[in-house]
Write a protein that holds these residues in place. Structure first.
Motif, PDB file in Angstrom:
ATOM      1  N   PRO A 115       0.554  -1.308  -0.105  1.00 28.04           N
ATOM      2  CA  PRO A 115       0.126  -0.147   0.103  1.00 28.04           C
ATOM      3  C   PRO A 115       0.813   1.162   0.467  1.00 28.04           C
ATOM      4  O   PRO A 115       0.601   2.073  -0.784  1.00 28.04           O
ATOM      5  CB  PRO A 115      -0.778  -0.074   1.419  1.00 28.04           C
ATOM      6  N   ASP A 116       1.747   1.044   0.354  1.00 32.28           N
ATOM      7  CA  ASP A 116       2.629   2.315   1.147  1.00 32.28           C
ATOM      8  C   ASP A 116       3.716   2.931  -0.517  1.00 32.28           C
ATOM      9  O   ASP A 116       3.681   3.881  -1.084  1.00 32.28           O
ATOM     10  CB  ASP A 116       3.976   2.054   1.827  1.00 32.28           C
ATOM     11  N   TRP A 117       3.958   1.629  -1.628  1.00 32.65           N
ATOM     12  CA  TRP A 117       4.816   1.731  -2.199  1.00 32.65           C
ATOM     13  C   TRP A 117       3.548   2.432  -3.682  1.00 32.65           C
ATOM     14  O   TRP A 117       3.556   2.995  -4.300  1.00 32.65           O
ATOM     15  CB  TRP A 117       4.679   0.149  -3.507  1.00 32.65           C
ATOM     16  N   ILE A 118       2.843   1.960  -4.029  1.00 31.20           N
ATOM     17  CA  ILE A 118       1.007   1.948  -4.785  1.00 31.20           C
ATOM     18  C   ILE A 118       0.957   3.422  -4.387  1.00 31.20           C
ATOM     19  O   ILE A 118       0.966   4.049  -5.084  1.00 31.20           O
ATOM     20  CB  ILE A 118      -0.287   2.032  -4.549  1.00 31.20           C
ATOM     21  N   ILE A 119       1.023   3.722  -2.643  1.00 30.47           N
ATOM     22  CA  ILE A 119       0.339   5.714  -2.661  1.00 30.47           C
ATOM     23  C   ILE A 119       1.785   6.198  -3.219  1.00 30.47           C
ATOM     24  O   ILE A 119       1.033   7.024  -3.205  1.00 30.47           O
ATOM     25  CB  ILE A 119      -0.016   5.220  -1.380  1.00 30.47           C
ATOM     26  N   GLY A 120       2.904   5.841  -2.716  1.00 30.19           N
ATOM     27  CA  GLY A 120       4.162   6.958  -2.133  1.00 30.19           C
ATOM     28  C   GLY A 120       3.760   7.389  -4.543  1.00 30.19           C
ATOM     29  O   GLY A 120       4.570   8.044  -4.841  1.00 30.19           O
ATOM     30  N   ARG A 121       3.981   6.135  -5.238  1.00 24.67           N
ATOM     31  CA  ARG A 121       4.296   6.205  -6.160  1.00 24.67           C
ATOM     32  C   ARG A 121       2.819   7.203  -7.211  1.00 24.67           C
ATOM     33  O   ARG A 121       2.853   7.534  -7.588  1.00 24.67           O
ATOM     34  CB  ARG A 121       4.275   4.898  -7.595  1.00 24.67           C
ATOM     35  N   ALA A 122       1.688   7.470  -6.696  1.00 26.30           N
ATOM     36  CA  ALA A 122       0.288   8.005  -7.065  1.00 26.30           C
ATOM     37  C   ALA A 122       1.122   9.362  -6.443  1.00 26.30           C
ATOM     38  O   ALA A 122       0.946  11.152  -7.879  1.00 26.30           O
ATOM     39  CB  ALA A 122       0.053   7.628  -6.338  1.00 26.30           C
ATOM     40  N   VAL A 123       1.279   9.581  -5.745  1.00 23.22           N
ATOM     41  CA  VAL A 123       2.216  11.498  -5.254  1.00 23.22           C
ATOM     42  C   VAL A 123       3.078  11.208  -6.017  1.00 23.22           C
ATOM     43  O   VAL A 123       3.402  13.011  -6.570  1.00 23.22           O
ATOM     44  CB  VAL A 123       2.711  10.796  -3.916  1.00 23.22           C
ATOM     45  N   ASP A 124       4.271  10.799  -6.107  1.00 25.86           N
ATOM     46  CA  ASP A 124       4.844  11.105  -7.501  1.00 25.86           C
ATOM     47  C   ASP A 124       4.834  11.112  -8.573  1.00 25.86           C
ATOM     48  O   ASP A 124       5.009  12.522  -9.161  1.00 25.86           O
ATOM     49  CB  ASP A 124       5.857   9.958  -7.371  1.00 25.86           C
ATOM     50  N   VAL A 125       3.370  10.319  -8.899  1.00 24.00           N
ATOM     51  CA  VAL A 125       3.129  11.085 -10.572  1.00 24.00           C
ATOM     52  C   VAL A 125       1.995  12.148 -10.453  1.00 24.00           C
ATOM     53  O   VAL A 125       2.661  12.713 -11.215  1.00 24.00           O
ATOM     54  CB  VAL A 125       2.654   9.853 -10.988  1.00 24.00           C
TER      55      VAL A 125
END
Lengths: 291, 618
Positions: A115-125
């Motif tokens: 979940p951290d990975w997905i949310i982190g990447r979403a923020v980056d994008v």
């Protein structure tokens, strides 16, 4: 005697919090009691008194304390009613963005892993889009309207909260009182709500206060270009747009709403700065040493 | 006379007025001699090192009748002269080895900087550095020069700092708790090393420590400090052998022994007063905690009087004359009952392996923190787990508590399998609770004490009235010897000992059958440690609670636990009744551990001279 928590007491002792918070509270009260405070109906046109100067100038009248605009509408009343739009956007958008951002931050920070990975990447994008362009695209998609302005601000600015709150959550989760709460029998939800949320709340309030200032500016920009409220509704951006044509003959029509925006942003930033100083223990210590 | 300090006074200006943090401290260090400064936190012992280095922050005022180094007055020398002395003629060995080295520079770079300051030609520097590292018995010194501090262990970093300190062949070395953060075996190595170099170079050494026993073994002379006052000084063997001042006596009796009968620790009440509280004392600062204080003590400060050849004591004439009685007769604790216990907790070949999983970018190296651990804790039994840092003790505690899932093996609680992941959480935490190592981190700073200790009641979702919860909190505070007034306080407002008691009270709230305690006394002053140990003894007796006590301190384990497990590199290497294991250790590692502890009998040579192989990768 009511026992205040040490953090709250430190906050209230900080002059920036008092000044910023006081101004913000005053603005909110003005917005709330606009119908009582405003001397005129903000839409009422008085074509005999167009572009009247403020009361303290030679030609001024006290019935139009800050003068009138090109259609003879009372600027003071429009300023007061404009605060309603500004404060509504400021509070709803800031708290909305805070809610979305911090819920995702809590999930990411507490559970870690994918979940951290997905949310982190979403923020980056998300953050790779320039915010102005993103909000304009959103407004074109949604169409004009105050609620859509609020929605656009939330969609653009939740990342601001998510990033900062997540790192704070990570720091809190490392403390032993989190497993201790689990061992006391707290469910995961209870741990998050009773142990982590109180720990990140001071930071969150700081961010919300700064975000309120940002939201006021964004709303003013969008209403200036006509993407926010309808032209008949008094908003500071609309007032600037209207006064633009006569700014050399009647500068007050322009200066007054700009001052409104200025004071709101100042209040938000001073409050945010004060909160940050009083809740960030490292900064508080450093300041204490200097004093 | 190398360093001569006479009537040193340090005062600090506080909101409440000026407070003396060091009063009339006098001592001398001679070439080739070791002076120990002994005291708990708040004694002002580190202040002395800072005075010599002139590193005191603003607001501190220093005056002394004499503060001479080799005849030069350190208080009036020019800054240039002082810079020339420090790091060259006077060198320092700090406590936190890892933070004293710059993490972004290699060891070689830091060495070369220091040597450049000393005026060593560039070409010779590297060879000199390698030689210095060899002198502190680090293996492969040439390779070490290219490494960064974080690639070395704490013991290796401390050796590098000692090498740096000795590289200028200084006349005086000030070592501030150089072994406190280290394991016992590493401590023994470092002490041997410091003493060897000090003898070889005929250096004077000022050794600052909280450990009276360690000081007694290492030092020629000891100065005992309490709240800024020298309470006793004299030859090390005499001060430790026949301490006269009640504080020195309390210090000596506050740490349990490794041999001999198990005596109840005579714990001093309360804690050392903080700097802000010092202004309120007119007389002896130890009087409120002193078991033999009389009314005169609070009125005026006693003079240091010589009670035996070279041994000076600052106490009442009666005490100095050796007439004051020991108030508490030494009470021997009952031997640990050896009866058969029913099994409460059983571990069967439990293991924990970290890493080894493959991620997108790399394949992690698997590290076994715990390997095949099997043991039993009986009902009401206390089992100690000892080992050095990195031996897997803390991981074992987390596995038992279910804070980590084991990679292999089973954990049984009252015969039932509770190995994670299973929905056995509630059952688990009803039966066992954990006392965390660091109470600062384990107590939520936003909860009040009364609320913290009864956190378990909040979780159950019981419809418990406020009054009932208050009642329970009061009972828990009473149980752990905390005053009622602390109920509405927040953890940052408590002292270290009080926080640890709150930590214990919280674990007791759910009335568990087993307490898992992870290094819970290691961060405390010895007098507070004694209070906590006695509290645990009483709680065991009153609540019949079993204890899994994890500690690096063997004497503490002997005091509390009837059985002991010795861990090394994630494996249990020896287990058995504490007295048997400590009296006749079978595994060589246990023997090494035991030999590394400074013995009570100061006539026995310590540290052991053998087993000092060069230190490579620890």
């Amino acid at each position: 005697m009511i026992r205040l928590s040490p953090t709250l007491r430190r906050c209230l002792a900080e002059p920036r919090v008092r000044v910023g918070g006081g101004l913000m509270l005053a603005l909110l009260l003005v917005a709330l009691f606009a119908p009582v405070l405003a001397p005129h109906n903000p839409g009422e046109q008085d074509l005999l008194h167009t572009l009247a100067p403020p009361a303290w100038t030679a030609d001024g009248e006290w019935s139009f304390a800050l003068g009138t605009d090109s259609l003879g509408r009372d600027i003071l009343s429009r300023l007061i009613y404009g605060a309603r739009v500004a404060m509504r956007v400021a509070t709803v958008a800031a708290f909305g963005a805070a809610l979305v951002g911090s819920v995702l931050a809590l999930i990411a920070g507490y559970y870690g892993g994918w979940p951290d990975w997905i949310i982190g990447r979403a923020v980056d994008v998300w953050m790779s889009f320039p915010p102005v362009i993103l909000s304009l695209i959103l407004m074109v998609g949604f169409g004009a309207g105050l609620n859509n302005v609020i929605l656009a601000i939330i969609i653009v600015d939740w990342t601001r909260f998510c990033r900062v709150v997540r790192s704070e959550v990570l720091a809190v989760v490392k403390r032993d009182y989190i497993p201790a709460a689990r061992l006391a029998g707290f469910s995961h939800l209870q741990v998050v709500l009773k142990e982590i949320v109180p720990a990140v709340t001071p930071l969150l309030l700081t961010l919300v206060s700064i975000e309120m200032g940002i939201a006021v500016v964004v709303e003013a920009i969008l209403s200036f270009v006509g993407l926010s409220v309808e032209p008949s509704v008094p908003a500071w951006g609309v007032m600037i747009a209207d006064a633009r044509q006569y700014m050399y003959e009647a500068p007050w029509g322009l200066i007054v709403p700009v001052l409104g925006i200025f004071v709101s942003v100042l209040a938000a930033n001073v409050l945010g700065d004060g909160l940050r100083r009083s809740v960030d223990p490292r900064l508080a210590q450093r300041l204490a040493v200097i004093r | 006379m190398l360093l001569e300090v006479a009537d040193l006074n340090v005062t600090v200006r506080l909101a409440a007025g000026e407070v003396a943090v060091l009063r009339d401290v006098s001592f001398t260090v001679e070439a080739g001699r070791i002076l120990g400064l002994v005291g708990e936190s708040g004694a002002g012992k580190s202040m002395i090192g800072r005075v010599v280095a002139r590193l005191l922050p603003a607001g501190f005022r220093v005056d002394a009748r004499r503060l001479n180094f080799n005849g030069e007055d350190l208080l009036s020398v020019s800054p240039e002269r002082q810079r020339a002395l420090l790091g060259n003629r006077i060198a320092f060995v700090p406590q936190e080895a890892l933070s004293a080295l710059n993490p972004v520079l290699t060891i070689g770079r830091q060495f070369e900087e220091h040597l450049a300051r000393l005026g060593v030609p560039r070409r010779e520097r590297r060879a000199r550095a390698a030689r210095a590292l060899g002198e502190v018995r680090l293996a492969h010194p040439a390779e070490l020069l290219d490494r960064y501090p974080f690639q070395l262990s704490g013991g290796m970093c401390q050796r590098v700092l000692i090498a740096l300190a000795f590289s200028s062949d200084p006349a005086l070395i000030i070592a501030d708790e150089p072994t406190t953060a280290l394991d016992v075996t590493t401590q023994a190595h470092i002490v041997t090393l410091i003493r060897g170099l000090q003898r070889a170079h005929n250096t004077g050494l000022l050794f600052i420590t909280h450990d009276l026993r360690l000081a007694a073994h290492l030092c020629d002379e000891i100065l005992v400090l309490y709240a800024g006052d020298v309470v006793e000084r004299g030859p090390a063997k005499m001060v430790f052998g026949v301490p006269r001042h009640p504080y020195t006596r309390a210090l000596k009796r506050a740490t349990p022994g490794l041999t001999g009968p198990r005596l109840r620790l005579a714990a001093l009440p309360d804690v050392t007063p903080g700097v802000a509280a010092l202004g309120g004392f007119r007389g002896c600062r130890f009087a409120p905690r002193c078991p033999i204080a009389d009314p005169d003590c609070a009125a005026a400060v006693a003079q240091l009087v010589e009670v035996a050849a070279g041994q000076w004591v600052r106490c009442t004439p009666r005490c100095a004359a050796g007439e004051a009685p020991l108030v508490a007769a030494e009470e021997a604790l009952a031997l640990h009952a050896g009866q058969e216990h029913g099994a409460l907790l059983q571990l069967e070949a439990t293991a924990k392996i970290y890493g080894g999983s493959r991620s997108l970018w790399r394949r992690g190296r698997a590290v076994a923190a715990v390997r095949g651990a099997s043991f039993t804790v009986g009902i009401g039994e206390a089992v100690g787990v000892v080992g050095e840092s990195g031996s897997g003790k803390s991981t074992l505690a987390r596995l038992v508590m279910g804070l980590e899932a084991p990679s292999a093996g089973r954990i049984l609680l009252e015969g039932e399998d509770v190995t994670l992941p299973l929905p056995s959480w509630r059952e688990r935490i009803r039966l066992m609770q954990m006392i965390f190592q660091d109470p600062v981190s384990a107590l939520n700073p936003r909860r009040r004490v009364g609320n913290l200790v009864t956190q378990a009641l909040e979780a159950k979702g019981q419809t418990l009235s406020r009054a009932e919860r208050h009642e329970r909190a009061l009972a828990l505070l009473r149980d752990t010897g905390l005053p009622e007034e602390l109920m509405p306080r927040f953890p940052p407002q408590l002292s270290g000992g009080q926080r640890q008691r709150v930590n214990i009270a919280r674990a007791l709230c759910a009335e568990p059958r087993l307490l898992v305690a992870d290094e819970i006394v290691s961060g405390l002053d010895v007098s507070v440690q004694a209070q906590i140990l006695n509290l645990l003894l009483r709680l065991r007796r009153e609540h019949d609670v079993a204890l899994l006590f994890i500690s690096h301190d063997l004497s503490v384990v002997r005091y509390l636990c009837e059985r002991v497990i010795v861990m090394c590199g994630g494996e249990i290497v020896e287990a058995g009744p504490t007295e048997e294991v400590f009296a006749a250790p079978k595994h060589p590692y246990t023997r090494t551990l035991l030999a590394a502890v400074p013995p009570d009998d100061i006539s026995r040579p310590w540290p052991p001279e053998d087993g000092m192989a060069p230190l490579g990768d620890e």
